[in-house]
Design a protein around this motif. Structure first.
Motif, mmCIF file in Angstrom:
data_model
loop_
_atom_site.group_PDB
_atom_site.id
_atom_site.type_symbol
_atom_site.label_atom_id
_atom_site.label_comp_id
_atom_site.label_asym_id
_atom_site.label_seq_id
_atom_site.Cartn_x
_atom_site.Cartn_y
_atom_site.Cartn_z
ATOM 1 N N GLY A 139 -4.934 1.143 11.047
ATOM 2 C CA GLY A 139 -5.727 1.423 9.858
ATOM 3 C C GLY A 139 -6.880 2.347 10.101
ATOM 4 O O GLY A 139 -7.182 3.240 9.319
ATOM 5 N N GLU A 161 -5.379 4.704 2.410
ATOM 6 C CA GLU A 161 -5.553 3.316 2.857
ATOM 7 C C GLU A 161 -6.384 2.584 1.812
ATOM 8 O O GLU A 161 -7.447 3.039 1.425
ATOM 9 C CB GLU A 161 -6.262 3.290 4.203
ATOM 10 C CG GLU A 161 -5.415 3.822 5.334
ATOM 11 C CD GLU A 161 -4.110 3.055 5.458
ATOM 12 O OE1 GLU A 161 -4.151 1.813 5.449
ATOM 13 O OE2 GLU A 161 -3.067 3.687 5.545
ATOM 14 N N ASP A 165 -8.481 -3.520 7.422
ATOM 15 C CA ASP A 165 -7.840 -4.619 8.126
ATOM 16 C C ASP A 165 -8.837 -5.309 9.037
ATOM 17 O O ASP A 165 -9.776 -4.714 9.544
ATOM 18 C CB ASP A 165 -6.688 -4.083 8.977
ATOM 19 C CG ASP A 165 -5.561 -3.545 8.114
ATOM 20 O OD1 ASP A 165 -4.999 -4.338 7.354
ATOM 21 O OD2 ASP A 165 -5.273 -2.342 8.204
ATOM 22 N N GLY A 169 -7.231 -3.440 13.073
ATOM 23 C CA GLY A 169 -6.747 -2.633 11.953
ATOM 24 C C GLY A 169 -5.276 -2.296 12.026
ATOM 25 O O GLY A 169 -4.817 -1.413 11.308
#
Length: 258
Positions: A139, A161, A165, A169
Motif C-alpha cells: 500500500g 488507493e 493498511d 501496508g
C-alpha cells in the motif's frame, strides 16, 4: 428441465502442464464479456436515441430507403460493439504478454504471489475448469491514480488507493478468476475466492481487492455474498478513453478486509 450437474472440484497450485488449458480458459473468460457489455451499452437511452437518429438520417438520405436506415443504424451498433471488443481484447492481450507470459516466474517463484487451478472430472477426464491468482501489493508508495491490472476477468482500472493498511501496508490483489461455463452455479467461484482469502491471511495481508467491470454482474453478486464492499468506481481503462465512454463500462473496485 435439464438436471443440474454436481461436480467435485479439486483446487491445487498451477503447474507448467496446465499452461494450455489455463490460457484457453482465460481467453474465453475475458472475451465472453464482450456481448453483455455491448447489449448493456446499446440498451442505454443515449445510444438508443443516437441509433434512431442515425437510422432516420439514413432513411432521408437514401430517399425513403428502409435498407439505408437499417444500414446506418447497424453501422452505429457495429462501432459500439468494436469499442467493447477493443476494451476486453486489449486487456486480454496485455495480460498474456506480461504476467501470464511466464506464470511460473511471476507467481510460483514469488512467495508473495499465488496461482491456482480447479480440476473436475468432465466426460470421464480430469480437466482444468477454473483458475484464480493473487499478487501481493504494498500500500505504501502507491501513487494516486495508479493503474491496477487485477481486473477479475474484466477491465483494468486506475483506482487510487482508498484505504491505509495497518502494519506494513501489504495486501493481495485478486485476478484471473475464471470458471468454465459448464461448471458454473456449483459453488466453484466461492471456493476459488476463499482460496485467495486463505492465502492472503497466511501471507499476512490485511485485505483482498479486485477490480471488475460493470457487465460482470455475477462477480459483483459473488463479492457481495462473500462480504466484499465496493470502494471505488471509474471509467479509466487501458483503451482509448472515448471507447470506454461509448461502451459505458464502469470499473468497480471491490475490497474485503481480512
Amino acid at each position: 428441465m435439464a438436471q443440474k450437474k454436481n461436480f467435485q472440484f479439486s483446487i491445487r497450485q498451477y503447474t507448467p502442464s496446465d499452461e494450455h488449458a489455463v490460457i484457453s480458459l482465460f481467453r474465453n473468460g475475458i472475451l465472453e464479456h464482450v456481448y453483455p457489455a455491448f447489449f448493456r451499452a446499446m440498451s442505454h437511452p443515449d445510444h438508443l436515441g443516437i441509433a434512431l437518429s442515425i437510422s432516420m438520417a439514413g432513411y432521408v438520405l437514401g430517399g425513403s430507403s428502409y435498407f439505408q436506415a437499417l444500414l446506418f443504424g447497424s453501422a452505429w451498433a457495429g462501432f459500439i460493439y468494436y469499442c467493447c471488443y477493443e476494451i476486453y481484447e486489449g486487456y486480454m492481450l496485455r495480460r498474456l504478454s506480461t504476467d501470464m507470459a511466464d506464470i511460473q516466474a511471476n507467481y510460483l517463484d514469488n512467495p508473495d504471489n499465488g496461482f491456482w487451478v480447479a480440476e473436475a472430472e468432465v466426460s470421464g477426464q480430469s480437466k482444468v475448469v477454473g483458475m484464480v491468482a493473487v499478487m501481493g501489493k504494498r500500500g505504501e508508495g502507491a501513487t494516486k491514480g495508479e493503474r491496477g491490472d487485477g481486473w477479475n476477468g474484466g477491465v483494468m482500472g486506475g483506482a487510487p488507493e482508498i484505504a491505509q493498511d495497518a502494519g506494513d501496508g501489504r495486501y493481495g490483489e485478486l485476478s484471473h478468476m475464471v470458471v468454465s461455463f459448464a461448471c458454473r452455479r456449483n459453488g466453484l467461484g466461492s471456493q476459488l475466492t476463499q482460496k485467495a482469502l486463505d492465502f492472503c491471511k497466511e501471507s499476512g495481508y490485511t485485505r483482498l481487492v479486485l477490480d471488475t467491470s460493470s457487465p460482470q454482474t455475477a462477480v459483483m453478486s459473488l463479492c457481495h455474498k462473500l462480504g466484499f464492499v465496493q470502494t471505488a468506481s471509474h471509467r479509466n481503462t487501458h483503451a482509448n478513453r472515448w471507447f470506454s465512454k461509448l461502451a459505458r463500462i464502469n470499473v468497480m473496485r471491490m475490497e474485503k478486509f481480512i
